[in-house]
Design an enzyme around this catalytic site. Structure first.
Site, PDB file in Angstrom:
ATOM      1  CG  PHE A 245     -14.149 -15.223  25.388  1.00 54.29           C
ATOM      2  CD1 PHE A 245     -13.346 -14.762  26.633  1.00 54.29           C
ATOM      3  CD2 PHE A 245     -15.335 -15.415  24.617  1.00 54.29           C
ATOM      4  CE1 PHE A 245     -13.694 -14.762  27.419  1.00 54.29           C
ATOM      5  CE2 PHE A 245     -16.813 -14.863  26.400  1.00 54.29           C
ATOM      6  CZ  PHE A 245     -15.491 -14.807  27.223  1.00 54.29           C
ATOM      7  CB  CYS A 256     -24.532 -10.147  28.286  1.00 57.40           C
ATOM      8  SG  CYS A 256     -25.384  -9.879  29.402  1.00 57.40           S
TER       9      CYS A 256
HETATM   10  C1  UGA Z   1     -20.252 -11.702  28.879  1.00 57.78           C
HETATM   11  C2  UGA Z   1     -19.006 -11.187  28.884  1.00 57.78           C
HETATM   12  O1  UGA Z   1     -18.282 -11.716  29.331  1.00 57.78           O
HETATM   13  C3  UGA Z   1     -18.882  -9.763  30.085  1.00 57.78           C
HETATM   14  O2  UGA Z   1     -17.433  -8.836  30.173  1.00 57.78           O
HETATM   15  C4  UGA Z   1     -19.615  -8.770  30.141  1.00 57.78           C
HETATM   16  O3  UGA Z   1     -19.814  -8.051  31.355  1.00 57.78           O
HETATM   17  C5  UGA Z   1     -21.388  -9.483  30.308  1.00 57.78           C
HETATM   18  O4  UGA Z   1     -21.487 -10.199  28.885  1.00 57.78           O
HETATM   19  C6  UGA Z   1     -21.995  -8.025  29.960  1.00 57.78           C
HETATM   20  O5  UGA Z   1     -22.194  -7.774  28.780  1.00 57.78           O
HETATM   21  O6  UGA Z   1     -23.231  -8.032  31.090  1.00 57.78           O
HETATM   22  P1  UGA Z   1     -21.536 -13.373  30.207  1.00 57.78           P
HETATM   23  O7  UGA Z   1     -22.621 -12.751  29.679  1.00 57.78           O
HETATM   24  O8  UGA Z   1     -21.906 -13.807  31.879  1.00 57.78           O
HETATM   25  O9  UGA Z   1     -20.625 -11.913  30.288  1.00 57.78           O
HETATM   26  O10 UGA Z   1     -20.588 -14.735  29.683  1.00 57.78           O
HETATM   27  P2  UGA Z   1     -19.771 -15.215  29.460  1.00 57.78           P
HETATM   28  O11 UGA Z   1     -17.982 -15.717  30.296  1.00 57.78           O
HETATM   29  O12 UGA Z   1     -18.684 -13.760  28.287  1.00 57.78           O
HETATM   30  O13 UGA Z   1     -20.371 -16.020  28.416  1.00 57.78           O
HETATM   31  C7  UGA Z   1     -20.813 -15.499  27.355  1.00 57.78           C
HETATM   32  C8  UGA Z   1     -21.151 -17.847  26.399  1.00 57.78           C
HETATM   33  O14 UGA Z   1     -20.454 -17.155  25.848  1.00 57.78           O
HETATM   34  C9  UGA Z   1     -21.569 -18.582  27.085  1.00 57.78           C
HETATM   35  O15 UGA Z   1     -22.905 -18.633  26.024  1.00 57.78           O
HETATM   36  C10 UGA Z   1     -20.220 -19.104  27.448  1.00 57.78           C
HETATM   37  O16 UGA Z   1     -20.479 -20.810  26.835  1.00 57.78           O
HETATM   38  C11 UGA Z   1     -20.062 -18.534  25.744  1.00 57.78           C
HETATM   39  N1  UGA Z   1     -18.714 -18.584  25.210  1.00 57.78           N
HETATM   40  C12 UGA Z   1     -17.374 -17.868  25.639  1.00 57.78           C
HETATM   41  C13 UGA Z   1     -17.996 -19.552  24.056  1.00 57.78           C
HETATM   42  O17 UGA Z   1     -18.673 -20.199  23.557  1.00 57.78           O
HETATM   43  N2  UGA Z   1     -16.804 -19.814  24.124  1.00 57.78           N
HETATM   44  C14 UGA Z   1     -15.682 -19.479  25.002  1.00 57.78           C
HETATM   45  O18 UGA Z   1     -14.558 -19.242  24.770  1.00 57.78           O
HETATM   46  C15 UGA Z   1     -15.883 -18.447  25.555  1.00 57.78           C
END
Ligand code: UGA
Length: 436
Positions: A245, A256
């Site tokens: 992250f 989320c």
């Molecule tokens: C997130 C959490 O990671 C899960 O653990 C949680 O269960 C879920 O929310 C929830 O509450 O249901 P999710 O929304 O599926 O999961 O997606 P992520 O992979 O966490 O990414 C979220 C956003 O952050 C995306 O737009 C992604 O592009 C962005 N992101 C992620 C970044 O900009 N940089 C990063 O390093 C990681």
């Protein structure tokens, strides 16, 4: 547990509910999954998933005989004692979590039914205690969900941890829930209900904070000639920080993080505590989505009449989810500046089309890029890395790309004739000789 109620019950068959139902079936359990939408139940009963989640449909078909999909609450209540509540808790206008769907589930439960409610939906801390007060005969367990869209099946099968929160009197139900997850091997943490609820909100808020932090570092990197990818790699080697992250980009989206960060801020506010840090996390995320416009203007001047191709629309790859996707804000912003916006997403195009009525939807990346004055990589779909970028440069009106996820190899792009802009990357962006 009653012999007659040995199935695992799931209420609400959206992302979390469907993955939970299918994965428990894969672990050998009988599952009864109930949803109020008949069309969804019909499609799932035919073995067709209603969402795009890698590996899920195969697993659904493989375990079809173990899962009963139904709209009838009575079938669920007769067959299962543990009822996993997986309904959504979208934000209200004010940013609080809307608990109406959770409440309507609770209202449907018979008094004295001997069931245990296992809350997987994300709810504000205190919700469990208030439900327990209203339904004293019911056992209540908080078991928050940590699945990520796009890798949800793998996340379920290999959890970092499973949190099982229960208060005095509900230990037996909590032990039954913990037993379901034991074969998966992740650490099982037993807590009280309010702490389990807070673990979920705090985890999402912390991850969002990491993203906004690295995005601000990226913005400073651009000013001082540093490269945020190297900075993140160097930071991540410190085990206290961790490498995940820390990918800078054009902001987090999805169903989320935006909702849960705001909900935690509101929850704190409702107690009289002003959560200052989260206010900044949200603001940084909003501003980050808009920085792309400035990057385009730096090279194109006014965007009026310029054709801009958006590559990817979903909030992240391997999903068709468009909720709070950065592409929505970006498209509106570009159109506000007078740009002509064309977009392509390999999976989310249909859902996106409903939300982005005035954006031209292309059937392929190449179609979107043809004659464009600039491309913006919004979602890091693998197929974009595999494009023949020299060919793309020749097809575009102007080979300019803003890589909103730092996903592409800048050296190859520049060799292909592109002017390349990443996020927080100090790259000599201009090609040696222009391809146009
Ligand atoms: C997130 C959490 O990671 C899960 O653990 C949680 O269960 C879920 O929310 C929830 O509450 O249901 P999710 O929304 O599926 O999961 O997606 P992520 O992979 O966490 O990414 C979220 C956003 O952050 C995306 O737009 C992604 O592009 C962005 N992101 C992620 C970044 O900009 N940089 C990063 O390093 C990681």
């Amino acid at each position: 547990m009653s012999e007659q109620r040995e199935a695992v019950g799931v209420i609400g068959v959206g992302w979390v509910g469907l993955v939970t139902a299918v994965c428990f079936a894969e672990l050998g359990h009988r599952v009864i999954a109930r949803d109020i939408i008949p069309e969804k139940i019909e499609s799932l009963s035919r073995g067709e998933t209603t969402i795009h989640e890698p590996g899920l449909e195969e697993l659904l078909r493989k375990n079809a005989e173990r899962i009963t999909f139904t709209t009838e609450m009575s079938i669920l209540l007769d067959g299962a004692r543990l009822l996993f509540v997986c309904v959504d808790t979208p934000p209200t206008y004010s940013g609080d979590a809307d608990l109406s769907r959770v409440r309507s589930v609770v209202d449907d439960l018979p008094a004295g039914g001997g069931h245990a409610l296992v809350m997987k939906s994300t709810v504000p801390a205190g919700t469990g205690n208030s439900i327990r007060r209203d339904l004293p005969d019911l056992a209540y367990v908080s078991c928050p969900e940590f699945l990520k869209e796009g890798t949800a099946v793998a996340d379920f099968m290999h959890p970092d941890r499973v949190v099982v929160g229960a208060d005095a009197g509900d230990e037996e139900a909590a032990t039954a829930v913990a037993a379901l997850y034991e074969p998966l091997g992740g650490e099982i943490l037993r807590t009280d209900v309010a702490s389990a609820e807070m673990i979920k909100l705090a985890s999402n808020a912390f991850l969002a904070t990491k993203i906004s932090f690295i995005n601000e570092i990226a913005n400073v990197c651009e000013e001082v000639g540093a490269d945020v990818s190297e900075v993140a790699a160097g930071m991540g080697l410190d085990q206290r920080i961790g490498s995940s992250f820390l990918r800078a980009g054009i902001g987090y989206g999805g169903s989320c993080f935006p909702k849960d960060v705001t909900a935690l801020k509101m929850l704190a506010g409702n107690t009289g505590y002003h959560f200052q840090l989260l206010t900044a996390v949200i603001e940084v995320n909003e501003l980050q989505k808009r920085r792309v416009v400035g990057k385009l203007e730096k090279h194109l001047g006014s965007l009026l009449g310029k054709r801009v191709a958006l590559l990817g629309l979903a909030f992240k790859p391997d999903t068709d989810d468009m909720r709070e996707a950065s592409s929505l804000v970006l498209a509106a912003r570009l159109q506000g500046e007078g740009a002509e916006v064309v977009a392509y997403d390999p999976v989310a195009a249909e859902r996106a089309g409903e939300l982005l009525g005035s954006v031209e939807m292309a059937g392929s990346a190449l179609e979107a890029l043809a004659d464009a004055d600039a491309a913006v990589l919004v979602t890091e779909w693998r197929e974009f890395a595999e494009l023949d970028w020299s060919d793309v440069a020749a097809r575009m009106a102007r080979p300019l790309i803003v890589d909103g996820r730092n996903f592409l190899d800048p050296g190859s792009l520049i060799d292909a004739g592109f002017t390349y802009e990443g996020i927080g990357r100090s790259i000599q962006a201009e090609p040696l000789k222009s391809a146009s």
